[in-house]
Design an enzyme around this catalytic site. Structure first.
Site, PDB file in Angstrom:
ATOM      1  CG  ASP A 136      -6.155   2.727   0.354  1.00 18.18           C
ATOM      2  OD1 ASP A 136      -6.785   2.828  -0.712  1.00 18.18           O
ATOM      3  OD2 ASP A 136      -5.200   1.930   0.512  1.00 18.18           O
ATOM      4  CG  HIS A 177      -5.725 -15.067  -6.412  1.00 18.35           C
ATOM      5  ND1 HIS A 177      -5.150 -15.622  -7.542  1.00 18.35           N
ATOM      6  CD2 HIS A 177      -7.015 -14.855  -6.743  1.00 18.35           C
ATOM      7  CE1 HIS A 177      -6.047 -15.725  -8.491  1.00 18.35           C
ATOM      8  NE2 HIS A 177      -7.194 -15.266  -8.040  1.00 18.35           N
ATOM      9  CG  ASP A 178      -8.331 -18.523  -6.638  1.00 15.02           C
ATOM     10  OD1 ASP A 178      -8.332 -18.705  -7.871  1.00 15.02           O
ATOM     11  OD2 ASP A 178      -8.789 -17.490  -6.099  1.00 15.02           O
ATOM     12  CG  ASP A 221      -6.271 -12.281 -13.716  1.00 18.54           C
ATOM     13  OD1 ASP A 221      -5.788 -12.692 -12.643  1.00 18.54           O
ATOM     14  OD2 ASP A 221      -7.056 -12.967 -14.427  1.00 18.54           O
ATOM     15  CG  ASP A 270      -1.359   1.753  -3.659  1.00 23.01           C
ATOM     16  OD1 ASP A 270      -1.819   2.267  -2.622  1.00 23.01           O
ATOM     17  OD2 ASP A 270      -0.142   1.681  -3.918  1.00 23.01           O
ATOM     18  CD  GLU A 272      -8.384 -19.983 -12.733  1.00 23.83           C
ATOM     19  OE1 GLU A 272      -9.311 -19.414 -13.332  1.00 23.83           O
ATOM     20  OE2 GLU A 272      -8.364 -20.104 -11.496  1.00 23.83           O
ATOM     21  CG  ASP A 307     -10.828 -15.607 -13.875  1.00 25.31           C
ATOM     22  OD1 ASP A 307     -10.117 -15.985 -12.938  1.00 25.31           O
ATOM     23  OD2 ASP A 307     -12.071 -15.523 -13.801  1.00 25.31           O
ATOM     24  CG  ASP A 346      -1.730   1.233   1.387  1.00 28.02           C
ATOM     25  OD1 ASP A 346      -2.158   1.541   2.523  1.00 28.02           O
ATOM     26  OD2 ASP A 346      -1.951   1.909   0.364  1.00 28.02           O
TER      27      ASP A 346
HETATM   28  O1  TEU Z   1     -10.801 -18.935 -10.066  1.00 26.18           O
HETATM   29  C1  TEU Z   1     -11.581 -19.956 -10.666  1.00 26.18           C
HETATM   30  C2  TEU Z   1     -11.752 -21.050  -9.734  1.00 26.18           C
HETATM   31  O2  TEU Z   1     -12.023 -22.132 -10.144  1.00 26.18           O
HETATM   32  C3  TEU Z   1     -11.550 -20.772  -8.290  1.00 26.18           C
HETATM   33  O3  TEU Z   1     -12.687 -20.030  -7.856  1.00 26.18           O
HETATM   34  C4  TEU Z   1     -11.437 -22.047  -7.555  1.00 26.18           C
HETATM   35  O4  TEU Z   1     -12.383 -22.932  -8.077  1.00 26.18           O
HETATM   36  C5  TEU Z   1     -11.740 -21.852  -6.118  1.00 26.18           C
HETATM   37  O5  TEU Z   1     -11.419 -20.568  -5.773  1.00 26.18           O
HETATM   38  C6  TEU Z   1     -10.901 -22.832  -5.350  1.00 26.18           C
HETATM   39  O6  TEU Z   1     -11.765 -23.535  -4.533  1.00 26.18           O
HETATM   40  C7  TEU Z   1     -10.762 -17.726 -10.812  1.00 26.18           C
HETATM   41  C8  TEU Z   1     -10.021 -16.707  -9.964  1.00 26.18           C
HETATM   42  O7  TEU Z   1      -8.690 -17.161  -9.750  1.00 26.18           O
HETATM   43  C9  TEU Z   1     -10.769 -16.574  -8.666  1.00 26.18           C
HETATM   44  O8  TEU Z   1     -10.079 -15.709  -7.768  1.00 26.18           O
HETATM   45  C10 TEU Z   1     -12.144 -15.990  -8.969  1.00 26.18           C
HETATM   46  O9  TEU Z   1     -12.894 -15.966  -7.772  1.00 26.18           O
HETATM   47  C11 TEU Z   1     -12.887 -16.863 -10.000  1.00 26.18           C
HETATM   48  O10 TEU Z   1     -12.074 -17.279 -11.099  1.00 26.18           O
HETATM   49  C12 TEU Z   1     -14.035 -16.070 -10.605  1.00 26.18           C
HETATM   50  O11 TEU Z   1     -13.498 -15.037 -11.389  1.00 26.18           O
END
Ligand code: TEU
Length: 569
Positions: free
Chosen positions: A26, A342-343, A99, A30, A269, A207, A22
């Site tokens: 905030d 991030h997932d 992305d 960023d 993805e 995505d 950041d």
């Molecule tokens: O993720 C797709 C996706 O399959 C993930 O949501 C995954 O299934 C789950 O998070 C794991 O259990 C992409 C992006 O990386 C994710 O951050 C988004 O939420 C999603 O698409 C929708 O855009």
């Protein structure tokens, strides 16, 4: 080797901007914050930086719900800031990948606002609008056009009172799916992509790009999914790598990249993609995408109830899965290699030991992944051995996937069981601020962070990692340098060893006269690696214990030890 594409030797770093750095206090990361950290990326040695979305968005799914594809959300800064970041990364020899979230838009995107305004709108067919199920009253429970469930719990259809119709959203109700059957939609997406390439970016991470094509029946309706004891149906067979997805990606490639000079990267993805489909998607002769993120390995510790029903990993399952993908894409196509993003929960907590043996297990996991054939992806903080957040209360969570699941599951699952499932698997584990130093909020912000920094930032942080030559950070630097310097790492073949061993991961890589053996002890105990005596006295290329040693066979591996050795000629 010289005619192999540049990305076979590249390593990609993923920045999740809201948690990276950041600059204006905030509490949200960023673009000007990224500028403060480009030297960290340059020192790590990565070749490409992929940014999770920074576009205008209501932030319902942290930016994966886009309301303007060609502007930066004020939360992250301005287009001028983005231009500065691109220039700064280019100046340091790094490429920039954006992305691309085009399976769906935000419900606040002007396209959807227009589409929703009336059944006669010229953009009505830009999204999936369908009437209630035949014979059912619009809006009544179960009247949804199909029985599909959303990835984020609940039905995948949202009722629109004004028109009495429903719109499809595989993700949140604020993420309506675009109708890729409509050539106007496709043309608009391609124009936007060309606009970004003209602006100087070097490619896209796409995505959920394998769900853009849905199975449409003769009468225009969509088919129901299989149901399991009355729950919502599984629609995925009707949109995972759907009937026209290869056609659409080939068209996208022609319309966006053909004829352009330069070195671009496209990575799809693809939740649920099979190896057979991935071979088609990544076959260079088909010009669809360069590589894909597949999800087989990150599902190996899911129980019957899915990700929030976690199970321990069996190492033989991981070796079988990765071995199949290495063999399947050996001749044609290409792998992406990842643990974190991030997932996903952080790998050192998921399949390593984020306590006493954090350094050893994080560096072992990194070595095993990066020595596979494919392009490795490093998620922000993974290079620091950052761990899961270990949150202890529901109100500490922010992620829509977690919160939607909680709202639905708390009626039939115990609180303790849910807290344990979220602590292990919630996406928020990956979204705590990057830990730069031991100051408050880990040096991420001078304000109040949108998600609290992990308390272990007092010892786990970039400053401490940089100061310790044996740190996770310096080990990632050595792994990245090895891929740049040793063609066998990028281009060598792959042979899995010890497929039935539940403790040791072992494989070889070979290119011409050069042969490497890679070993990883996935346990906290000393283990024997029963490898061929030809490896006796092999030359140690890289290890995660700091002593040099003579290699005997069988190899005695210390807890969480990784070893890369080269066969002497
Ligand atoms: O993720 C797709 C996706 O399959 C993930 O949501 C995954 O299934 C789950 O998070 C794991 O259990 C992409 C992006 O990386 C994710 O951050 C988004 O939420 C999603 O698409 C929708 O855009």
């Amino acid at each position: 080797e010289q005619d192999a594409p540049w990305w076979t030797r590249a390593v990609v770093y993923q920045v999740y901007p809201r948690s990276f750095q950041d600059s204006d206090g905030d509490g949200v990361g960023d673009l000007r914050g990224v500028l403060q950290r480009v030297d960290h990326l340059a020192e790590l040695g990565v070749d490409v930086v992929w940014f999770s979305p920074i576009f205008r968005s209501p932030q319902d799914d942290n930016g994966y719900d886009i309301s303007d594809y060609q502007d930066v959300d004020p939360l992250f800064g301005t287009l001028a800031d983005l231009d500065e970041v691109v220039a700064a990364l280019h100046a340091r020899g790094m490429k920039v990948v954006m992305d691309l979230v085009v399976n769906h838009t935000s419900d606040e995107h002007p396209w959807f606002v227009e589409s929703r305004s009336s059944p006669d709108s010229p953009k009505r067919d830009w999204y999936w609008w369908r009437p209630a199920r035949a014979g059912m009253a619009p809006g009544a429970p179960g009247a949804e056009p199909t029985n599909w469930g959303s990835f984020f719990s609940g039905p995948a259809w949202e009722y629109d009172e004004a028109s009495g119709e429903y719109y499809l959203h595989l993700f949140s109700r604020k993420q309506p799916d675009l109708n890729w059957e409509n050539p106007e939609v496709r043309a608009a997406v391609y124009a936007m992509m060309r606009w970004w390439l003209d602006r100087g970016v070097d490619g896209f991470r796409m995505d959920v790009i394998n769900v853009i094509s849905k199975t449409v029946q003769e009468d225009g309706s969509l088919p129901d999914g299989l149901t399991h004891d009355g729950l919502l149906g599984d629609g995925s067979p009707h949109y995972t790598s759907g009937p026209r997805v290869h056609e659409f990606l080939a068209e996208m490639h022609r319309e966006v990249f053909a004829g352009r000079e330069g070195a671009f990267l496209t990575v799809g993805e693809m939740p649920g993609v099979t190896l057979e489909d991935a071979r088609l998607f990544t076959d260079p002769a088909r010009a669809e995408v360069d590589m894909v993120f597949q999800f087989e390995h990150v599902g190996l510790d899911h129980g019957p109830g899915g990700k929030f029903d976690p199970r321990p990993l069996r190492l033989t399952d991981l070796k079988a899965s990765f071995g199949r993908w290495q063999a399947g894409l050996a001749e044609t196509g290409w792998n992406s290699l990842y643990w974190d993003n991030h997932d996903q929960p952080r790998i050192v907590s998921r399949w390593g030991d984020d306590g006493r043996c954090r350094r050893e297990s994080a560096t072992m996991l990194a070595t095993v992944l990066h020595l596979h054939r494919g392009t490795p992806y490093v998620y922000q903080g993974e290079e620091l051995g950052m761990t899961n957040a270990h949150l202890t209360s529901f109100d500490a969570y922010r992620d829509i996937e977690t919160l939607n699941y909680l709202a639905e599951a708390r009626a039939h699952r115990g609180e303790g069981e849910l807290l344990a499932a979220f602590a292990a698997m919630s996406r928020d584990n990956a979204r705590t601020p990057v830990q730069w130093d031991a100051t408050p909020h880990a040096g991420f912000t001078t304000g109040t962070p949108w998600l609290a920094a992990n308390p272990n930032h007092d010892t786990v942080n970039a400053q401490a990692e940089r100061a310790d030559p044996r740190s996770v950070f310096h080990h990632y630097r050595r792994l990245i340098a090895l891929r740049h310097d040793e063609p066998v790492v990028a281009l060598g073949d792959f042979t899995m060893l010890l497929p039935d061993d539940e403790h040791v991961y072992a494989f070889t890589r070979r290119l011409g006269e050069v042969e490497l053996l890679v070993l990883g002890n996935f346990t906290a105990e000393e283990r024997l690696a029963l490898v061929d005596p030809v490896w006796t006295d092999a030359q140690v290329v890289l290890g995660n214990y700091d002593d040099e040693r003579v290699v005997e066979t069988p190899v005695v591996l210390r807890p969480w030890e990784a070893l890369v050795v080269r066969r002497r000629p």
